[in-house]
Design a protein around this motif. Structure first.
Motif, PDB file in Angstrom:
ATOM      1  N   THR A 133      14.892  42.909  22.159  1.00  0.00           N
ATOM      2  CA  THR A 133      14.108  44.065  22.623  1.00  0.00           C
ATOM      3  C   THR A 133      13.235  43.603  23.776  1.00  0.00           C
ATOM      4  OG1 THR A 133      12.579  43.570  20.808  1.00  0.00           O
ATOM      5  CG2 THR A 133      14.064  45.436  20.510  1.00  0.00           C
ATOM      6  N   ALA A 134      13.773  43.630  24.968  1.00  0.00           N
ATOM      7  CA  ALA A 134      13.067  43.189  26.164  1.00  0.00           C
ATOM      8  C   ALA A 134      13.600  43.981  27.353  1.00  0.00           C
ATOM      9  CB  ALA A 134      13.265  41.686  26.387  1.00  0.00           C
ATOM     10  N   MET A 135      12.917  43.857  28.482  1.00  0.00           N
ATOM     11  CA  MET A 135      13.352  44.499  29.713  1.00  0.00           C
ATOM     12  C   MET A 135      13.122  43.518  30.859  1.00  0.00           C
ATOM     13  SD  MET A 135      14.808  47.145  31.001  1.00  0.00           S
ATOM     14  CE  MET A 135      14.703  48.228  29.556  1.00  0.00           C
ATOM     15  N   ALA A 136      14.061  43.501  31.795  1.00  0.00           N
ATOM     16  CA  ALA A 136      13.985  42.554  32.907  1.00  0.00           C
ATOM     17  C   ALA A 136      14.221  43.269  34.230  1.00  0.00           C
ATOM     18  CB  ALA A 136      15.015  41.445  32.726  1.00  0.00           C
ATOM     19  N   ALA A 137      13.649  42.712  35.282  1.00  0.00           N
ATOM     20  CA  ALA A 137      13.936  43.130  36.649  1.00  0.00           C
ATOM     21  C   ALA A 137      14.770  42.042  37.293  1.00  0.00           C
ATOM     22  CB  ALA A 137      12.642  43.340  37.428  1.00  0.00           C
ATOM     23  N   VAL A 138      15.943  42.404  37.768  1.00  0.00           N
ATOM     24  CA  VAL A 138      16.889  41.451  38.340  1.00  0.00           C
ATOM     25  C   VAL A 138      16.959  41.652  39.850  1.00  0.00           C
ATOM     26  CG1 VAL A 138      19.261  40.624  38.307  1.00  0.00           C
ATOM     27  CG2 VAL A 138      18.204  41.470  36.194  1.00  0.00           C
ATOM     28  N   CYS A 139      16.722  40.581  40.583  1.00  0.00           N
ATOM     29  CA  CYS A 139      16.778  40.598  42.046  1.00  0.00           C
ATOM     30  C   CYS A 139      17.757  39.520  42.501  1.00  0.00           C
ATOM     31  CB  CYS A 139      15.407  40.326  42.657  1.00  0.00           C
ATOM     32  SG  CYS A 139      14.091  41.417  42.071  1.00  0.00           S
ATOM     33  N   ALA A 140      18.722  39.907  43.312  1.00  0.00           N
ATOM     34  CA  ALA A 140      19.723  38.965  43.824  1.00  0.00           C
ATOM     35  C   ALA A 140      20.388  38.199  42.691  1.00  0.00           C
ATOM     36  CB  ALA A 140      19.086  38.002  44.822  1.00  0.00           C
ATOM     37  N   GLY A 141      20.627  38.894  41.568  1.00  0.00           N
ATOM     38  CA  GLY A 141      21.349  38.298  40.457  1.00  0.00           C
ATOM     39  C   GLY A 141      20.528  37.462  39.513  1.00  0.00           C
ATOM     40  N   ARG A 142      19.215  37.377  39.733  1.00  0.00           N
ATOM     41  CA  ARG A 142      18.359  36.552  38.870  1.00  0.00           C
ATOM     42  C   ARG A 142      17.214  37.376  38.300  1.00  0.00           C
ATOM     43  NH1 ARG A 142      16.287  31.110  41.342  1.00  0.00           N
ATOM     44  NH2 ARG A 142      15.845  30.846  39.110  1.00  0.00           N
ATOM     45  N   VAL A 143      16.838  37.086  37.052  1.00  0.00           N
ATOM     46  CA  VAL A 143      15.679  37.737  36.443  1.00  0.00           C
ATOM     47  C   VAL A 143      14.420  37.192  37.103  1.00  0.00           C
ATOM     48  CG1 VAL A 143      14.292  37.961  34.352  1.00  0.00           C
ATOM     49  CG2 VAL A 143      16.776  38.212  34.234  1.00  0.00           C
ATOM     50  N   SER A 151      11.362  39.150  36.731  1.00  0.00           N
ATOM     51  CA  SER A 151      10.242  39.660  35.943  1.00  0.00           C
ATOM     52  C   SER A 151      10.792  40.105  34.599  1.00  0.00           C
ATOM     53  CB  SER A 151       9.547  40.828  36.651  1.00  0.00           C
ATOM     54  OG  SER A 151       8.401  41.257  35.920  1.00  0.00           O
ATOM     55  N   VAL A 152      10.018  39.877  33.531  1.00  0.00           N
ATOM     56  CA  VAL A 152      10.489  40.219  32.191  1.00  0.00           C
ATOM     57  C   VAL A 152       9.302  40.515  31.285  1.00  0.00           C
ATOM     58  CG1 VAL A 152      10.515  37.826  31.373  1.00  0.00           C
ATOM     59  CG2 VAL A 152      12.072  39.498  30.338  1.00  0.00           C
ATOM     60  N   MET A 153       9.519  41.358  30.293  1.00  0.00           N
ATOM     61  CA  MET A 153       8.507  41.654  29.285  1.00  0.00           C
ATOM     62  C   MET A 153       9.217  41.884  27.958  1.00  0.00           C
ATOM     63  SD  MET A 153       5.464  44.529  29.436  1.00  0.00           S
ATOM     64  CE  MET A 153       3.873  44.167  28.657  1.00  0.00           C
ATOM     65  N   PHE A 154       8.537  41.539  26.871  1.00  0.00           N
ATOM     66  CA  PHE A 154       9.134  41.597  25.544  1.00  0.00           C
ATOM     67  C   PHE A 154       8.423  42.638  24.679  1.00  0.00           C
ATOM     68  CE2 PHE A 154       9.359  37.419  27.406  1.00  0.00           C
ATOM     69  CZ  PHE A 154      10.700  37.094  27.312  1.00  0.00           C
ATOM     70  N   ALA A 155       9.077  43.025  23.574  1.00  0.00           N
ATOM     71  CA  ALA A 155       8.482  44.041  22.696  1.00  0.00           C
ATOM     72  C   ALA A 155       8.911  43.833  21.261  1.00  0.00           C
ATOM     73  CB  ALA A 155       8.884  45.441  23.155  1.00  0.00           C
ATOM     74  N   LEU A 183       7.266  44.836  40.535  1.00  0.00           N
ATOM     75  CA  LEU A 183       8.254  44.526  39.502  1.00  0.00           C
ATOM     76  C   LEU A 183       7.661  44.603  38.106  1.00  0.00           C
ATOM     77  CD1 LEU A 183       9.942  43.515  41.947  1.00  0.00           C
ATOM     78  CD2 LEU A 183      10.732  41.641  40.480  1.00  0.00           C
ATOM     79  N   GLY A 184       6.463  44.033  37.935  1.00  0.00           N
ATOM     80  CA  GLY A 184       5.822  44.056  36.613  1.00  0.00           C
ATOM     81  C   GLY A 184       5.558  45.470  36.138  1.00  0.00           C
ATOM     82  N   ARG A 185       5.088  46.312  37.032  1.00  0.00           N
ATOM     83  CA  ARG A 185       4.830  47.713  36.686  1.00  0.00           C
ATOM     84  C   ARG A 185       6.119  48.410  36.245  1.00  0.00           C
ATOM     85  NH1 ARG A 185       2.528  48.949  41.005  1.00  0.00           N
ATOM     86  NH2 ARG A 185       4.270  49.817  42.171  1.00  0.00           N
ATOM     87  N   ALA A 186       7.190  48.184  37.001  1.00  0.00           N
ATOM     88  CA  ALA A 186       8.461  48.829  36.674  1.00  0.00           C
ATOM     89  C   ALA A 186       9.025  48.331  35.348  1.00  0.00           C
ATOM     90  CB  ALA A 186       9.468  48.570  37.805  1.00  0.00           C
ATOM     91  N   VAL A 187       8.911  47.030  35.098  1.00  0.00           N
ATOM     92  CA  VAL A 187       9.426  46.450  33.856  1.00  0.00           C
ATOM     93  C   VAL A 187       8.658  46.990  32.650  1.00  0.00           C
ATOM     94  CG1 VAL A 187       9.521  44.314  32.521  1.00  0.00           C
ATOM     95  CG2 VAL A 187      10.411  44.370  34.851  1.00  0.00           C
ATOM     96  N   CYS A 188       7.321  47.003  32.738  1.00  0.00           N
ATOM     97  CA  CYS A 188       6.507  47.478  31.628  1.00  0.00           C
ATOM     98  C   CYS A 188       6.788  48.944  31.337  1.00  0.00           C
ATOM     99  CB  CYS A 188       5.022  47.268  31.941  1.00  0.00           C
ATOM    100  SG  CYS A 188       3.909  47.742  30.601  1.00  0.00           S
ATOM    101  N   ASP A 189       6.891  49.757  32.369  1.00  0.00           N
ATOM    102  CA  ASP A 189       7.156  51.180  32.178  1.00  0.00           C
ATOM    103  C   ASP A 189       8.529  51.391  31.550  1.00  0.00           C
ATOM    104  OD1 ASP A 189       6.377  53.998  32.609  1.00  0.00           O
ATOM    105  OD2 ASP A 189       8.100  54.003  33.942  1.00  0.00           O
ATOM    106  N   ALA A 190       9.539  50.675  32.032  1.00  0.00           N
ATOM    107  CA  ALA A 190      10.888  50.819  31.484  1.00  0.00           C
ATOM    108  C   ALA A 190      10.954  50.356  30.032  1.00  0.00           C
ATOM    109  CB  ALA A 190      11.885  50.026  32.335  1.00  0.00           C
ATOM    110  N   LEU A 191      10.219  49.280  29.704  1.00  0.00           N
ATOM    111  CA  LEU A 191      10.213  48.787  28.327  1.00  0.00           C
ATOM    112  C   LEU A 191       9.530  49.780  27.401  1.00  0.00           C
ATOM    113  CD1 LEU A 191      10.912  46.554  26.355  1.00  0.00           C
ATOM    114  CD2 LEU A 191       8.781  45.400  26.990  1.00  0.00           C
ATOM    115  N   ALA A 192       8.409  50.355  27.840  1.00  0.00           N
ATOM    116  CA  ALA A 192       7.735  51.366  27.026  1.00  0.00           C
ATOM    117  C   ALA A 192       8.660  52.551  26.765  1.00  0.00           C
ATOM    118  CB  ALA A 192       6.459  51.826  27.715  1.00  0.00           C
ATOM    119  N   GLN A 193       9.362  52.997  27.797  1.00  0.00           N
ATOM    120  CA  GLN A 193      10.282  54.123  27.637  1.00  0.00           C
ATOM    121  C   GLN A 193      11.421  53.765  26.682  1.00  0.00           C
ATOM    122  OE1 GLN A 193       9.605  57.103  28.621  1.00  0.00           O
ATOM    123  NE2 GLN A 193       7.818  56.478  29.829  1.00  0.00           N
TER     124      GLN A 193
END
Length: 270
Positions: free
Chosen positions: A44-54, A56-60, A89-99
């Motif tokens: 249960t996590a969400m990541a932001a991938v740029c150029a094929g690499r993670v 930014s990431v957050m866990f839940a 990136l952090g904002r987008a990851v946190c919002d996507a994980l909450a959703q």
């Protein structure tokens, strides 16, 4: 944020995730991997991938149950590679994980910012609001303390359940915390004579008490027992406070009113 993909991470991303964790929190990549494996954190996590690499990431942990049956998720350990900070990136990851948690039936997403600046950021940019505050309070040690007996994470969880403590902590969270305790020399302990349960870990010259569950008025005796087990350290305990101290933030699903969270949650892993 062009060319950024938000998705759940996989085992193939573990090296990138361990590097982000290590840089952000100071743990070694090996310990980061151990914590992630122990708690099955990629589940249960969400990541932001740029150029094929993670980058930014957050866990839940979406399995929390507060008093009154409120379903909650605990979001934690948001980390971003240094060269990608300040790009949203952090904002987008946190919002996507909450959703993602809300889609699982969670009523409120919670997190514990490390400082006041992060508290303002989460409230201003992501719609979180304070639901509980905790304050560090020094506890004095006594020489004639009763012994504190270590217990396993499974025993600790069973004792919490038997005592009816809320919120109930998922086994995955306790497994991750157990990995941290092993690394830091901390422990889950039981003080049968006091009816107390404690999770504590040494951090420098301080013993950080993650959770203390004991009858009212028994805090000093419990602190004395901890002082006997970890001599020479200054004890600090998180306790509820009306103002100041660390804050637990919450965000409800789809703009719904924030429910009342009954029970002290005191397990930030950062």
């Amino acid at each position: 944020m062009t060319d950024v993909v938000l998705r759940p991470p996989t085992a193939a991303d573990l090296a990138d995730i361990a590097d982000c964790w290590s840089i952000s929190f100071g743990d070694s990549p090996a310990l980061a991997r151990e914590i992630i494996a122990a708690g099955d954190l990629l589940h249960t996590a969400m990541a932001a991938v740029c150029a094929g690499r993670v980058r930014s990431v957050m866990f839940a942990f979406p399995e929390l149950r507060f008093g009154g049956g409120v379903k909650a998720a605990y979001l934690y350990a948001l980390c971003t590679a240094p060269e990608y900070r300040g790009r949203g990136l952090g904002r987008a990851v946190c919002d996507a994980l909450a959703q993602r948690c809300f889609a699982l039936g969670v009523e409120v997403a919670c997190l514990a910012p490390a400082d006041a600046g992060l508290e303002r950021w989460y409230c201003r940019t992501l719609g979180f609001s304070p639901v509980q505050r905790v304050q560090a309070v020094p506890l004095e040690c006594a020489a004639d303390a009763a012994w504190a007996v270590p217990v396993s994470a499974a025993e600790y969880a069973a004792l919490r359940r038997a005592a009816g403590v809320v919120p109930a902590l998922p086994d995955r969270l306790l497994a991750a915390q157990a990995a941290i305790l092993q690394y830091t020399g901390g422990a889950f302990v039981r003080m049968a004579s006091l009816g107390a349960l404690v999770c504590a870990e040494p951090r420098g010259d301080t013993l950080l008490v993650r959770e203390l569950l004991c009858p009212a008025g028994a805090e000093r005796a419990a602190a004395a027992a901890l002082g006997a087990r970890w001599p020479g350290l200054s004890l600090r305990l998180c306790r509820p406070a009306s103002e100041g101290g660390r804050v637990l933030l919450g965000r409800a699903c789809s703009g719904a009113p924030l429910p009342q969270l009954n029970g002290l949650f005191s397990f930030p892993l950062e």
